[in-house]
Write a protein that holds these residues in place. Structure first.
Motif, PDB file in Angstrom:
ATOM      1  N   VAL A   1       4.674   5.301   6.881  1.00 28.44           N
ATOM      2  CA  VAL A   1       5.236   4.281   7.766  1.00 28.44           C
ATOM      3  C   VAL A   1       5.992   3.236   6.944  1.00 28.44           C
ATOM      4  O   VAL A   1       5.550   2.830   5.873  1.00 28.44           O
ATOM      5  N   GLN A   2       7.151   2.803   7.477  1.00 32.19           N
ATOM      6  CA  GLN A   2       7.988   1.823   6.800  1.00 32.19           C
ATOM      7  C   GLN A   2       7.307   0.455   6.758  1.00 32.19           C
ATOM      8  O   GLN A   2       6.446   0.130   7.586  1.00 32.19           O
ATOM      9  N   ASN A   3       7.709  -0.353   5.778  1.00 34.69           N
ATOM     10  CA  ASN A   3       7.220  -1.731   5.689  1.00 34.69           C
ATOM     11  C   ASN A   3       7.733  -2.568   6.865  1.00 34.69           C
ATOM     12  O   ASN A   3       8.787  -2.274   7.438  1.00 34.69           O
TER      13      ASN A   3
ATOM     14  N   ILE B   1      10.089   8.790   4.151  1.00 34.09           N
ATOM     15  CA  ILE B   1       9.567   8.736   5.513  1.00 34.09           C
ATOM     16  C   ILE B   1       9.984   9.972   6.287  1.00 34.09           C
ATOM     17  O   ILE B   1       9.196  10.578   7.013  1.00 34.09           O
ATOM     18  N   THR B   2      11.248  10.373   6.107  1.00 34.56           N
ATOM     19  CA  THR B   2      11.763  11.559   6.797  1.00 34.56           C
ATOM     20  C   THR B   2      11.018  12.809   6.352  1.00 34.56           C
ATOM     21  O   THR B   2      10.596  13.635   7.187  1.00 34.56           O
TER      22      THR B   2
ATOM     23  N   GLY C   1       1.512  15.257   6.123  1.00 33.74           N
ATOM     24  CA  GLY C   1       0.712  14.345   6.926  1.00 33.74           C
ATOM     25  C   GLY C   1       0.055  13.226   6.155  1.00 33.74           C
ATOM     26  O   GLY C   1      -0.694  12.422   6.748  1.00 33.74           O
ATOM     27  N   ILE C   2       0.337  13.135   4.858  1.00 34.45           N
ATOM     28  CA  ILE C   2      -0.281  12.068   4.065  1.00 34.45           C
ATOM     29  C   ILE C   2       0.186  10.709   4.575  1.00 34.45           C
ATOM     30  O   ILE C   2       1.312  10.549   5.042  1.00 34.45           O
ATOM     31  N   THR C   3      -0.683   9.729   4.498  1.00 33.92           N
ATOM     32  CA  THR C   3      -0.368   8.380   4.974  1.00 33.92           C
ATOM     33  C   THR C   3      -0.541   7.385   3.830  1.00 33.92           C
ATOM     34  O   THR C   3      -1.115   7.696   2.780  1.00 33.92           O
TER      35      THR C   3
ATOM     36  N   GLY D   1       0.815  -1.210   0.000  1.00 32.44           N
ATOM     37  CA  GLY D   1       0.000   0.000   0.000  1.00 32.44           C
ATOM     38  C   GLY D   1       0.847   1.257   0.000  1.00 32.44           C
ATOM     39  O   GLY D   1       1.874   1.330   0.685  1.00 32.44           O
ATOM     40  N   VAL D   2       0.438   2.251  -0.797  1.00 30.95           N
ATOM     41  CA  VAL D   2       1.184   3.506  -0.916  1.00 30.95           C
ATOM     42  C   VAL D   2       0.203   4.673  -0.791  1.00 30.95           C
ATOM     43  O   VAL D   2      -1.006   4.497  -0.894  1.00 30.95           O
TER      44      VAL D   2
END
Length: 537
Positions: A532-534, A524-525, A178-180, A163-164
């Protein structure tokens, strides 16, 4: 407010231009456009959509092709290959080291340039509907093309990362903060909706003018949507689309839009770009003024033949061909050190055999599908000017998807029909098996038919084996079949003697981590941790 086309946090900087093309993708689009003064004519809309196509690969090997090549290095089909240079980031992907930073760096350009391409598509989708067209059907077609290309690029991202974040319009940096990540299921729904629109509004291949050859078609949209369904095990949904393309079931009696080429050796020949077997390809051009060609043949070629030798076939792949009695596809997939009869190239003979020196290469093999005969190489050769279209979806893949779907639906006679269409082309006997044995035969056929074409990794990640594990988990890892083959069974002198690339590739594969690639750490930074990382990285 001026809205220059910029890549936001996720996409970096891109530019569209105003140069018009007489033929599709004959030259790149140039210059920067202020969106407030753009989208006023049909030609400008056409240029924007052409820019969306250019984003499939951009203008060289390192944005997109690098990861297409690396995906096969992460399987039992290819080594990294080059043993004279530091492989750098390739090692952390192909050998599954678990180094999140460098493995993520290897994915960085792919992530960014896929989002740049998505941004281009978003701008087209968002703005073209407001432009007045003499032919509204053309306006709808341009939007459908952009939605097909957006779906393709999101599907690429999901295959690599899971998921991206879904970005479906032009957004300013403050809006992106703030996108997830969306879930894989949410991404697939988004992709499906784009492709359904494309299926409904794109022309057939034969309905395009000759200057538009290579644009997305309804057939390409059906094939890609079927693959999206197959990856989710939505077999009934995939079946309907594949029966349409194969003229089976309720579509029996229709005139097929695609067919297998008679000669497997023609499938990847630059003389057969956009053939009857092709549903969709990255278009190329040999014009030396622009970087619209394909440098990947140089990247994968022998170091002793003007290549870089990144991505070299394994003896394990060759063994699969030999064990299957598959002489035809072996000949047109793998080029060997010392070969004196190279199809289509009289340069190499008894007095001048083809060179892949053991001191320079992990394997004495090169990828023949991307091989360019010497007399057909442009000058300069080591540049993005090679007019070999990159095949993204072809009819053999469609037939094998159909075979897989029908086997999963317990329609084994229909599965055998599709499977044997592919086998018969290369002179192999019909498969008569059923059930699990037929399933395994179909999986093997995908390996042999589509070797070194960027499908293997994603097949291995999605297939479940009889022990309940994904196929990649049984091939890689300390007890993986590929690892054991190389460490205990292989007699290949090249691979055994040249340990500049270690033969334990895959040993450090870790279940629960290496079924996906890491998200680039920089992304991520820049998201302040909202992306969030895998797992496992």
């Amino acid at each position: 407010m001026k809205k220059y086309i910029s890549g936001l946090m996720l996409a970096g900087v891109i530019a569209f231009g105003t140069a018009s093309c007489s033929d599709f993708l004959d030259e790149p689009l140039r210059g920067q456009q202020d969106l407030e003064n753009y989208f006023t004519t049909e030609d400008e809309c056409k240029d924007i959509v052409t820019g969306c196509y250019q984003s499939l690969a951009y203008d060289d090997w390192w944005q997109i092709y690098k990861m297409y090549n690396a995906s096969d290095m992460c399987t039992d089909d290819e080594w990294m290959g080059n043993t004279t240079q530091d492989p750098g980031e390739y090692r952390d992907l192909a050998h599954y080291t678990g180094n999140t930073q460098t493995a993520g760096n290897a994915c960085q350009n792919f992530w960014q340039y896929r989002y740049k391409g998505i941004l281009r598509c978003n701008i087209a989708i968002q703005n073209i509907p407001s432009v007045e067209f003499n032919d509204t059907t053309l306006r709808t077609r341009y939007v459908a093309e952009a939605r097909f290309l957006r779906a393709f690029q999101y599907f690429d991202l999901v295959k690599y990362f899971g998921g991206v974040p879904i970005v479906e319009r032009l957004m300013m940096p403050t809006e992106i903060q703030g996108i997830t990540r969306s879930t894989k299921e949410q991404c697939y729904t988004f992709i499906e909706n784009d492709l359904k629109f494309a299926v409904a509004h794109l022309p057939k291949k034969a309905e395009y003018a000759s200057d538009d050859l290579g644009r997305a078609t309804s057939g390409a949209a059906k094939g890609l949507l079927a693959k999206v369904y197959l990856y989710q095990e939505k077999y009934k949904e995939a079946e309907a689309l594949l029966q349409d393309l194969c003229c089976r079931g309720s579509y029996s009696g229709n005139t097929p839009e695609y067919r297998l080429l008679d000669n497997f050796g023609d499938v990847w020949s630059m003389d057969h770009n956009n053939s009857e077997e092709s549903l969709f390809e990255i278009q190329t051009n040999s014009n030396l003024t622009y970087n619209l060609g394909n440098r990947l043949p140089v990247v994968v070629g022998s170091r002793n033949d003007s290549g870089w030798s990144w991505g070299m076939p394994t003896s394990n792949l060759e063994k699969a061909f030999v064990d299957a009695g598959d002489e035809v596809r072996l000949r047109y997939t793998i080029l060997h050190d010392g070969q004196t009869d190279v199809p289509g190239d009289p340069t190499w003979n008894e007095e001048n055999p083809y060179p892949i020196k053991s001191s320079d290469h992990k394997s004495g093999r090169a990828n023949f599908k991307l091989y360019i005969p010497v007399e057909k190489r442009p000058e300069p050769y080591d540049a993005p000017h090679i007019a070999l279209n990159y095949r993204l979806l072809r009819y053999a893949d469609v037939l094998l998807m159909y075979a897989e779907v029908e086997n999963a639906l317990n329609n084994d006679s229909e599965a055998r029909w599709a499977l044997n269409q592919v086998r018969n082309r290369v002179g192999l006997d019909d498969v008569t098996a059923s059930g699990t044995a037929l399933r395994d035969a179909i999986r093997l056929e995908r390996r042999l038919e589509l070797a070194c074409e960027g499908n293997r990794l994603f097949d291995l990640r999605r297939w479940k084996d009889d022990n309940g594990k994904y196929a990649i988990q049984n091939i890689m890892g300390p007890n993986g079949t590929f690892v054991r083959y190389n460490l205990e069974e292989s007699t290949d002198e090249y691979e055994i003697n040249n340990q500049q690339e270690a033969s334990n590739k895959g040993y450090y594969f870790t279940e629960g981590r290496d079924e996906l690639f890491p998200i680039p750490t920089s992304e991520i930074t820049m998201s302040n941790g909202s992306i969030v990382q895998n797992p496992g990285y």
